[in-house]
Design an enzyme around this catalytic site. Structure first.
Site, PDB file in Angstrom:
ATOM      1  N   ARG A 133     -12.193   0.114   5.162  1.00 10.64           N
ATOM      2  CA  ARG A 133     -10.756  -0.043   5.385  1.00 10.64           C
ATOM      3  C   ARG A 133     -10.238   0.991   6.386  1.00 10.64           C
ATOM      4  NH1 ARG A 133      -5.897  -0.609   1.259  1.00 10.64           N
ATOM      5  NH2 ARG A 133      -4.351   0.628   2.358  1.00 10.64           N
TER       6      ARG A 133
ATOM      7  N   ASP B  50       0.798  -1.217   0.000  1.00  8.69           N
ATOM      8  CA  ASP B  50       0.000   0.000   0.000  1.00  8.69           C
ATOM      9  C   ASP B  50       0.836   1.276   0.000  1.00  8.69           C
ATOM     10  OD1 ASP B  50      -2.543  -1.185  -0.047  1.00  8.69           O
ATOM     11  OD2 ASP B  50      -2.478  -1.539   2.114  1.00  8.69           O
TER      12      ASP B  50
END
Length: 278
Positions: free
Chosen positions: A269, A104
């Site tokens: 998330r 990420d």
């Protein structure tokens, strides 16, 4: 299978991944349970909880046991919980968010230490997520290639076409303005808690090697990218409503499989703040 005092850990695959049983995210964890869950994350790199029923605020509160939640770059959070980023693919959409192997936001100066993704709505089939162990990927390299990679810096950008197109629908829906973000990090990083070395690059974000041209960089980078995701380094997780995945972004890659066109998939998330890779 490993039994702790407060939780049970069930390995999912040989390379990485384990289901953790005995945790209710809606209830506060005591310090010992938090330590056991954190150790499971360090041991298995990605852990999974099933059958969780939580509000966005409870998800954020649970995440705070393991790090500092941060806003996801360029995307807005929920109005009632700004630190929750909705990850949604609707029935008419073809691209899924982050639909390529990656760690990420490596284009940030301090990429996140980890992420927690909670499934709210899932397709009747498809939509699995794959994870890859970057300790194993590094350790499987020859000594010569390890030496060659040592000290090389990857130039990571948010503007790479392959990953940018997967975020277009999300950014349009959020009304977000796209900004190009660039972060320079070692191709091999040392995990700050375990001390182990892991590959830290991806086709999604790495544009070149610092000091090299793109043409000079790509042959080496493409070899590494293909190597990083060999089947023997991976596990695959099938979602159900109420499933949570918590992965260590410092030593894993992941890839949401985009094989569920015509169906809705809704996830919440939380991203946890990290440090400068070294």
């Amino acid at each position: 299978m490993r039994n702790n005092r407060h939780i049970e850990v069930r390995p999912l695959a040989g390379a990485l991944g384990a289901e953790v049983v005995g945790v209710d995210m809606a209830r506060d964890l005591d310090d010992n349970a938090v330590k056991e869950v954190r150790q499971a994350l360090l041991d298995y790199l990605v852990i999974f909880l099933r059958d969780q029923k939580v509000t966005p605020q409870e998800q954020v509160a649970f995440a705070r046991h393991f790090g500092e939640p941060m806003e996801y770059p360029q995307l807005r959070g929920l109005p009632e919980a700004p630190l929750i980023t909705p990850v949604v693919k609707l029935e008419h959409e073809r691209n899924n968010f982050g639909g390529i192997w990656h760690s990420d936001t490596t284009y940030l100066a301090e990429p996140p230490m980890g992420s927690m993704l909670l499934a709210l709505e899932v397709p009747p089939y498809g939509g699995d997520t794959m994870f890859a162990n970057q300790y194993l990927a590094y350790e499987a390299l020859s000594d010569g290639l390890k030496k060659a990679l040592d000290g090389l810096i990857g130039v990571n950008t948010s503007a790479k076409a392959e990953v940018s197109k997967t975020a277009e629908d999300q950014m349009k829906a959020a009304g977000a303005e796209r900004k190009v973000l660039i972060g320079e990090h070692p191709l091999v990083r040392t995990h700050p808690e375990t001390g182990r070395k892991a590959l830290y690059t991806s086709d999604a974000h790495t544009a070149s090697i610092k000091g090299w041209t793109e043409n000079e960089s790509l042959p080496l980078l493409k070899f590494v990218w293909e190597h990083q995701v060999k089947l023997e380094f991976t596990c695959r997780f099938r979602w159900q409503p109420g499933s949570l995945a918590f992965w260590d972004n410092r030593c894993t890659m992941h890839n949401p499989v985009n094989d569920y066109h015509g169906f809705r998939r809704v996830m919440h998330r939380v991203t946890l703040k990290g440090d400068v890779p070294r």
